[in-house]
Design a protein around this motif. Structure first.
Motif, mmCIF file in Angstrom:
data_model
loop_
_atom_site.group_PDB
_atom_site.id
_atom_site.type_symbol
_atom_site.label_atom_id
_atom_site.label_comp_id
_atom_site.label_asym_id
_atom_site.label_seq_id
_atom_site.Cartn_x
_atom_site.Cartn_y
_atom_site.Cartn_z
ATOM 1 N N HIS A 1 0.849 -1.175 0.000
ATOM 2 C CA HIS A 1 0.000 0.000 0.000
ATOM 3 C C HIS A 1 0.890 1.232 0.000
ATOM 4 N N PRO A 2 0.650 2.217 -0.889
ATOM 5 C CA PRO A 2 1.535 3.382 -0.996
ATOM 6 C C PRO A 2 1.712 4.105 0.328
ATOM 7 N N ASP A 3 0.634 4.322 1.088
ATOM 8 C CA ASP A 3 0.743 5.079 2.330
ATOM 9 C C ASP A 3 1.672 4.373 3.315
ATOM 10 N N HIS A 4 1.536 3.033 3.413
ATOM 11 C CA HIS A 4 2.389 2.259 4.316
ATOM 12 C C HIS A 4 3.840 2.370 3.877
ATOM 13 N N ARG A 5 4.072 2.265 2.577
ATOM 14 C CA ARG A 5 5.433 2.324 2.065
ATOM 15 C C ARG A 5 6.037 3.700 2.321
ATOM 16 N N VAL A 6 5.239 4.747 2.101
ATOM 17 C CA VAL A 6 5.734 6.110 2.302
ATOM 18 C C VAL A 6 6.086 6.332 3.763
ATOM 19 N N ARG A 7 5.226 5.887 4.689
ATOM 20 C CA ARG A 7 5.520 6.068 6.107
ATOM 21 C C ARG A 7 6.794 5.344 6.485
ATOM 22 N N TYR A 23 11.384 12.715 -5.092
ATOM 23 C CA TYR A 23 10.091 13.006 -4.460
ATOM 24 C C TYR A 23 10.297 13.708 -3.112
ATOM 25 N N TRP A 24 9.744 14.904 -3.025
ATOM 26 C CA TRP A 24 9.873 15.675 -1.790
ATOM 27 C C TRP A 24 8.631 15.490 -0.933
ATOM 28 N N VAL A 25 8.851 15.492 0.371
ATOM 29 C CA VAL A 25 7.733 15.383 1.310
ATOM 30 C C VAL A 25 7.256 16.788 1.698
ATOM 31 N N PRO A 26 5.965 16.894 2.042
ATOM 32 C CA PRO A 26 4.987 15.799 2.096
ATOM 33 C C PRO A 26 4.601 15.329 0.694
ATOM 34 N N LEU A 27 4.436 14.029 0.556
ATOM 35 C CA LEU A 27 4.143 13.426 -0.735
ATOM 36 C C LEU A 27 2.665 13.513 -1.073
ATOM 37 N N SER A 28 2.390 13.766 -2.334
ATOM 38 C CA SER A 28 1.017 13.623 -2.821
ATOM 39 C C SER A 28 0.746 12.134 -3.040
ATOM 40 N N SER A 34 3.966 6.712 -7.463
ATOM 41 C CA SER A 34 5.126 6.672 -8.354
ATOM 42 C C SER A 34 6.358 6.139 -7.623
ATOM 43 N N LEU A 35 6.513 6.522 -6.340
ATOM 44 C CA LEU A 35 7.632 6.043 -5.539
ATOM 45 C C LEU A 35 7.567 4.527 -5.372
ATOM 46 N N LEU A 36 6.380 4.023 -5.106
ATOM 47 C CA LEU A 36 6.215 2.585 -4.971
ATOM 48 C C LEU A 36 6.528 1.879 -6.288
ATOM 49 N N ALA A 37 6.041 2.436 -7.403
ATOM 50 C CA ALA A 37 6.314 1.842 -8.715
ATOM 51 C C ALA A 37 7.813 1.835 -8.997
ATOM 52 N N ASP A 38 8.504 2.928 -8.638
ATOM 53 C CA ASP A 38 9.960 2.978 -8.817
ATOM 54 C C ASP A 38 10.644 1.868 -8.030
ATOM 55 N N ASP A 39 10.218 1.695 -6.785
ATOM 56 C CA ASP A 39 10.828 0.666 -5.949
ATOM 57 C C ASP A 39 10.638 -0.727 -6.547
#
Length: 208
Positions: A1-7, A23-28, A34-39
């Protein structure tokens, strides 16, 4: 889940550095996805599943579940797992049940990992990925704690395990998202081997 990954990433990297240099925080939400897809791409998790899977019948839901598993556990663990061995042998039901074994961290089972593995198992099985000839129905709807079903509905049974005795019956059936005592179930299809509520059979789900 993107939110879990971002946290998770924020807890390690703080608030003053761009994540993945972009990607700068706070993230949209869009940047988080996109960050999750990159990973997934840079970690080659999808490539890992494609490389080591030899089962021609792998569908999109099964693939997504395996990528999630590999993203969490790493390609090395996927490569050496009994899950992959069962999958490549075409025993997708046994492969799905192997997901439930990967729930420990530091030698202890974690509820969060157990929930993740169960979500992956359900996704893996969602599009017919876990064929079973065993089906049963429950005349006592009050016995279902794990989900709500219509009266007398026929349910696929994926596994039978030994647990606490209920009315002298030690067996439990895996249906839907959890286990139900076989004492409450009436087998409607299968009737042989492990697909039975009788106490004499010791067969396992891997023999389906």
């Amino acid at each position: 889940h993107p939110d879990h990954r971002v946290r998770s990433r924020l807890s390690r990297l703080g608030l003053h550095c761009p994540l993945n240099g972009r990607y700068w925080v706070p993230l949209s939400l869009a940047d988080g996805q996109s960050l999750l897809a990159d990973d997934l791409v840079y970690g080659n998790y999808e490539g890992c599943v494609r490389t080591y899977n030899a089962f021609a019948g792998l569908n999109a839901d099964m693939f997504s579940a395996l990528v999630s598993f590999t993203f969490n556990l790493g390609c090395g663990n996927f490569q050496i797992s009994a899950l992959l061995e069962y999958l490549n042998a075409g025993n997708t039901l046994a492969a799905s049940l192997e997901l439930r074994k990967w729930i420990n961290a530091g030698g202890q089972p974690l509820l969060g990992l157990a929930r993740r593995r169960e979500s992956e198992r359900q996704l893996f099985c969602a599009s017919g990925g876990c064929p079973t000839s065993c089906r049963a129905r429950d005349p006592n709807l009050g016995a279902f704690i794990v989900a709500v079903y219509d009266e007398w509905v026929n349910l696929p049974v994926f596994e039978r395990v030994v647990g606490d005795d209920v009315f002298g019956n030690p067996y439990w059936f895996l249906v839907g998202p959890g286990y139900v005592s076989a004492a409450y179930m009436e087998v409607t299809e299968g009737h042989g081997g492990w697909c039975s509520t009788t106490l004499a059979s010791n067969a396992t789900s891997n023999q389906v």
